[in-house]
Design a protein around this motif. Structure first.
Motif, PDB file in Angstrom:
ATOM      1  N   ARG A 225       0.896  -1.179   0.082  1.00  0.00           N
ATOM      2  CA  ARG A 225       0.141   0.004   0.082  1.00  0.00           C
ATOM      3  C   ARG A 225       0.758   1.014   0.018  1.00  0.00           C
ATOM      4  O   ARG A 225       0.588   2.215  -0.722  1.00  0.00           O
ATOM      5  CB  ARG A 225      -0.952  -0.007   1.166  1.00  0.00           C
ATOM      6  CG  ARG A 225      -2.152  -0.951   1.099  1.00  0.00           C
ATOM      7  CD  ARG A 225      -2.705  -1.020   2.405  1.00  0.00           C
ATOM      8  NE  ARG A 225      -3.766  -2.025   2.256  1.00  0.00           N
ATOM      9  CZ  ARG A 225      -5.137  -1.778   2.048  1.00  0.00           C
ATOM     10  NH1 ARG A 225      -5.389  -0.395   1.790  1.00  0.00           N
ATOM     11  NH2 ARG A 225      -6.149  -2.658   2.068  1.00  0.00           N
ATOM     12  N   ARG A 226       1.759   1.355   0.809  1.00  0.00           N
ATOM     13  CA  ARG A 226       2.871   2.403   0.689  1.00  0.00           C
ATOM     14  C   ARG A 226       3.551   2.593  -0.478  1.00  0.00           C
ATOM     15  O   ARG A 226       3.606   3.743  -0.932  1.00  0.00           O
ATOM     16  CB  ARG A 226       4.086   2.120   1.789  1.00  0.00           C
ATOM     17  CG  ARG A 226       3.264   2.066   3.470  1.00  0.00           C
ATOM     18  CD  ARG A 226       4.513   2.005   4.228  1.00  0.00           C
ATOM     19  NE  ARG A 226       4.196   2.032   5.644  1.00  0.00           N
ATOM     20  CZ  ARG A 226       4.264   0.993   6.420  1.00  0.00           C
ATOM     21  NH1 ARG A 226       4.781  -0.109   6.142  1.00  0.00           N
ATOM     22  NH2 ARG A 226       3.873   1.048   7.878  1.00  0.00           N
TER      23      ARG A 226
ATOM     24  N   ALA B 252       1.122   4.212  -2.809  1.00  0.00           N
ATOM     25  CA  ALA B 252       1.045   5.846  -2.284  1.00  0.00           C
ATOM     26  C   ALA B 252       2.016   6.282  -2.686  1.00  0.00           C
ATOM     27  O   ALA B 252       1.740   7.602  -3.310  1.00  0.00           O
ATOM     28  CB  ALA B 252       0.813   5.846  -0.751  1.00  0.00           C
TER      29      ALA B 252
ATOM     30  N   TYR C 298       1.530   7.274  -6.469  1.00  0.00           N
ATOM     31  CA  TYR C 298       0.433   7.824  -6.597  1.00  0.00           C
ATOM     32  C   TYR C 298       0.931   9.568  -6.359  1.00  0.00           C
ATOM     33  O   TYR C 298       0.840  10.502  -7.389  1.00  0.00           O
ATOM     34  CB  TYR C 298      -0.769   7.884  -5.788  1.00  0.00           C
ATOM     35  CG  TYR C 298      -1.894   7.021  -5.972  1.00  0.00           C
ATOM     36  CD1 TYR C 298      -2.365   6.865  -7.266  1.00  0.00           C
ATOM     37  CD2 TYR C 298      -2.535   5.865  -5.156  1.00  0.00           C
ATOM     38  CE1 TYR C 298      -3.454   5.984  -7.721  1.00  0.00           C
ATOM     39  CE2 TYR C 298      -3.597   5.142  -5.484  1.00  0.00           C
ATOM     40  CZ  TYR C 298      -4.024   5.318  -6.698  1.00  0.00           C
ATOM     41  OH  TYR C 298      -5.124   4.369  -6.981  1.00  0.00           O
ATOM     42  N   SER C 299       1.617   9.725  -5.363  1.00  0.00           N
ATOM     43  CA  SER C 299       2.183  10.953  -4.808  1.00  0.00           C
ATOM     44  C   SER C 299       2.998  11.529  -5.827  1.00  0.00           C
ATOM     45  O   SER C 299       3.184  12.743  -6.094  1.00  0.00           O
ATOM     46  CB  SER C 299       2.659  10.976  -3.364  1.00  0.00           C
ATOM     47  OG  SER C 299       1.614  10.737  -2.362  1.00  0.00           O
TER      48      SER C 299
ATOM     49  N   PHE D 165      -2.105   3.480   4.974  1.00  0.00           N
ATOM     50  CA  PHE D 165      -2.883   3.919   3.590  1.00  0.00           C
ATOM     51  C   PHE D 165      -4.052   2.921   3.378  1.00  0.00           C
ATOM     52  O   PHE D 165      -4.051   2.128   2.504  1.00  0.00           O
ATOM     53  CB  PHE D 165      -1.959   3.739   2.288  1.00  0.00           C
ATOM     54  CG  PHE D 165      -1.070   4.897   2.266  1.00  0.00           C
ATOM     55  CD1 PHE D 165      -1.588   6.275   1.851  1.00  0.00           C
ATOM     56  CD2 PHE D 165       0.102   4.814   2.725  1.00  0.00           C
ATOM     57  CE1 PHE D 165      -0.739   7.502   1.989  1.00  0.00           C
ATOM     58  CE2 PHE D 165       0.842   5.957   2.866  1.00  0.00           C
ATOM     59  CZ  PHE D 165       0.792   7.247   2.286  1.00  0.00           C
TER      60      PHE D 165
ATOM     61  N   TYR E  17      -6.199   6.003   0.296  1.00  0.00           N
ATOM     62  CA  TYR E  17      -5.415   7.202  -0.209  1.00  0.00           C
ATOM     63  C   TYR E  17      -6.076   8.372  -0.620  1.00  0.00           C
ATOM     64  O   TYR E  17      -7.042   8.220  -1.444  1.00  0.00           O
ATOM     65  CB  TYR E  17      -4.380   6.705  -1.455  1.00  0.00           C
ATOM     66  CG  TYR E  17      -3.532   7.679  -2.213  1.00  0.00           C
ATOM     67  CD1 TYR E  17      -2.299   7.782  -1.587  1.00  0.00           C
ATOM     68  CD2 TYR E  17      -3.945   8.570  -2.916  1.00  0.00           C
ATOM     69  CE1 TYR E  17      -1.399   8.768  -2.165  1.00  0.00           C
ATOM     70  CE2 TYR E  17      -3.168   9.807  -3.563  1.00  0.00           C
ATOM     71  CZ  TYR E  17      -2.136   9.597  -3.194  1.00  0.00           C
ATOM     72  OH  TYR E  17      -1.102  10.696  -3.553  1.00  0.00           O
TER      73      TYR E  17
ATOM     74  N   SER F 181     -10.982   9.570  -2.190  1.00  0.00           N
ATOM     75  CA  SER F 181     -10.368   8.702  -2.105  1.00  0.00           C
ATOM     76  C   SER F 181     -10.196   7.632  -3.095  1.00  0.00           C
ATOM     77  O   SER F 181     -11.291   7.374  -4.018  1.00  0.00           O
ATOM     78  CB  SER F 181     -10.673   7.639  -0.644  1.00  0.00           C
ATOM     79  OG  SER F 181     -10.552   8.450   0.462  1.00  0.00           O
TER      80      SER F 181
ATOM     81  N   MET G  49      -7.309   1.575  -3.460  1.00  0.00           N
ATOM     82  CA  MET G  49      -5.852   1.157  -2.758  1.00  0.00           C
ATOM     83  C   MET G  49      -5.953   0.117  -2.189  1.00  0.00           C
ATOM     84  O   MET G  49      -7.028  -0.321  -1.408  1.00  0.00           O
ATOM     85  CB  MET G  49      -5.802   2.431  -1.547  1.00  0.00           C
ATOM     86  CG  MET G  49      -4.551   2.042  -0.401  1.00  0.00           C
ATOM     87  SD  MET G  49      -3.125   1.644  -1.369  1.00  0.00           S
ATOM     88  CE  MET G  49      -2.702   3.532  -1.790  1.00  0.00           C
TER      89      MET G  49
END
Length: 385
Positions: free
Chosen positions: A259-260, A263, A266-267, A297, A300, A359, A362
């Motif tokens: 998940r991280r 993330a 995504y970021s 997350f 997200y 959201s 995720m």
């Protein structure tokens, strides 16, 4: 490209299918459906993972919160401070127990309970604080625990969305979410980072006496069959759900890291976008932030700041991209929890967030092709392309 899911439980199941199926067959063969050996084994394994003295499994996350409050002996009229921007279960159990909910605003960056708002809300009737580790990130527990100690208040962690996350204290020590207050609670709803295939929950504490009380409460107030020593409820994790959780628990850190990783992608894709605000960590400068250890997350969640969040949601739906708006109405405006004590000027952040947050998908099965499609679609809409 595979069909995008908000949460891909089917794909995750394929990785643990053999263990889950054989475990369920074992439960069917031995017929120990309630409080069986699988439940006891899961309890011990989760205690070890969390580094906590006591895990008490129960039927669901809402029960976990309610039972935690019952175990602390809170009385009708006692005030309990919690965040306005969260799922209703947090305030629901306060009201069910005839305690007095005191809703306060949240931090605009982390979405977690605002520390200054907590301090302003304390009265002689205040007995507890419920920090919600929202969307998978720990609240500012250094500050929450300091306030609680100074004012002799209980801390009840609502950890329904952040199991597996860690909080690094100012002295460098680290603890798992849900193990820092007097008592913590979590949910094993299927979509959670550690989810079963039905309902389930658990309560955590290092307090031996509190654990003893809670163990009675979850089982009709009984420590011996038909002897009811405390007022209790019927709230037990069943053995089949424990099988699923035992299969997933050894993979929880891997699930969190997947998940991280999603993330981070995504970021990275949203960098430099004027009207897209990505999730922020509790401490942007710490090593903990760089590792995302404080955030797992569960969601997200972006802020769309050009006033077009709802239009973006409709556009994503047209492009078959699942999404969620958590949460569209603040708790202080919900019909069930309205109160003359609440003033709109006390909730500027929450009132803004409900207009901006969205959201994105995720889960552990997201791949780069899906992430690229999602981010390009969001960016294209926000920039009017």
């Amino acid at each position: 490209m595979k069909k995008i899911q908000m949460v891909d439980l089917k794909g995750q199941y394929q990785e643990i299918k053999e263990q889950v199926n054989s475990g369920i067959t074992s439960v069917l063969d031995n017929s120990a459906y309630i409080n069986g050996p699988e439940v006891h084994a899961f309890q011990a394994e989760l205690e070890k993972y969390l580094g906590v003295n006591h895990v008490i499994p129960c039927a669901n996350g809402t029960d976990a919160l309610q039972i935690a409050m019952m175990g602390l002996g809170l009385k009708p009229g006692d005030e309990v401070i919690t965040a306005d921007f969260t799922f209703a279960a947090t305030v629901e159990v306060i009201a069910v127990l005839q305690l007095t909910p005191v809703l306060v605003d949240v931090d605009p960056d982390t979405f977690n309970i605002n520390i200054e708002a907590i301090e302003r809300a304390i009265t002689p009737k205040t007995k507890a604080i419920v920090p919600v580790h929202l969307f998978g990130q720990c609240a500012n527990m250094d500050a929450v625990l300091e306030i609680a100690e100074k004012n002799k208040l209980f801390v009840i962690e609502d950890n329904a969305q952040a199991i597996g996350a860690s909080h690094t204290f100012e002295d460098g020590s680290q603890k798992k979410a849900g193990t820092m207050g007097h008592v913590g609670s979590t949910s094993f709803f299927p979509s959670k980072n550690l989810g079963c295939y039905g309902d389930g929950g658990a309560i955590f504490t290092n307090d031996d006496d509190l654990a003893h009380t809670i163990r009675g409460i979850v089982n009709h107030g009984m420590y011996r069959r038909y002897y009811h020593d405390v007022v209790g409820v019927n709230s037990r994790l069943d053995s089949i759900q424990a099988v699923v959780l035992r299969a997933k628990l050894p993979l929880l850190d891997l699930y969190c890291e997947k998940r991280r990783a999603a993330a981070r992608k995504y970021s990275k894709a949203f960098e430099g976008q004027e009207h897209i605000v990505v999730p922020k960590m509790i401490d942007e400068s710490s090593e903990d932030n760089q590792n995302y250890a404080c955030h797992v997350f569960h969601q997200y969640t972006l802020k769309i700041t050009n006033g077009k969040r709802d239009e973006l949601a409709a556009y994503l739906q047209s492009k078959e991209i699942p999404h969620g708006v958590y949460y569209p109405v603040p708790l202080h405006l919900q019909e069930a929890y309205k109160d003359v004590r609440y003033k709109e000027e006390d909730f500027p952040t929450t009132n803004q967030l409900v207009k901006e947050v969205i959201s994105l998908p995720m889960h552990t099965e997201l791949d780069d092709e899906q992430i690229n499609y999602i981010t390009e679609t969001v960016i294209g809409f926000v920039n009017g392309k």
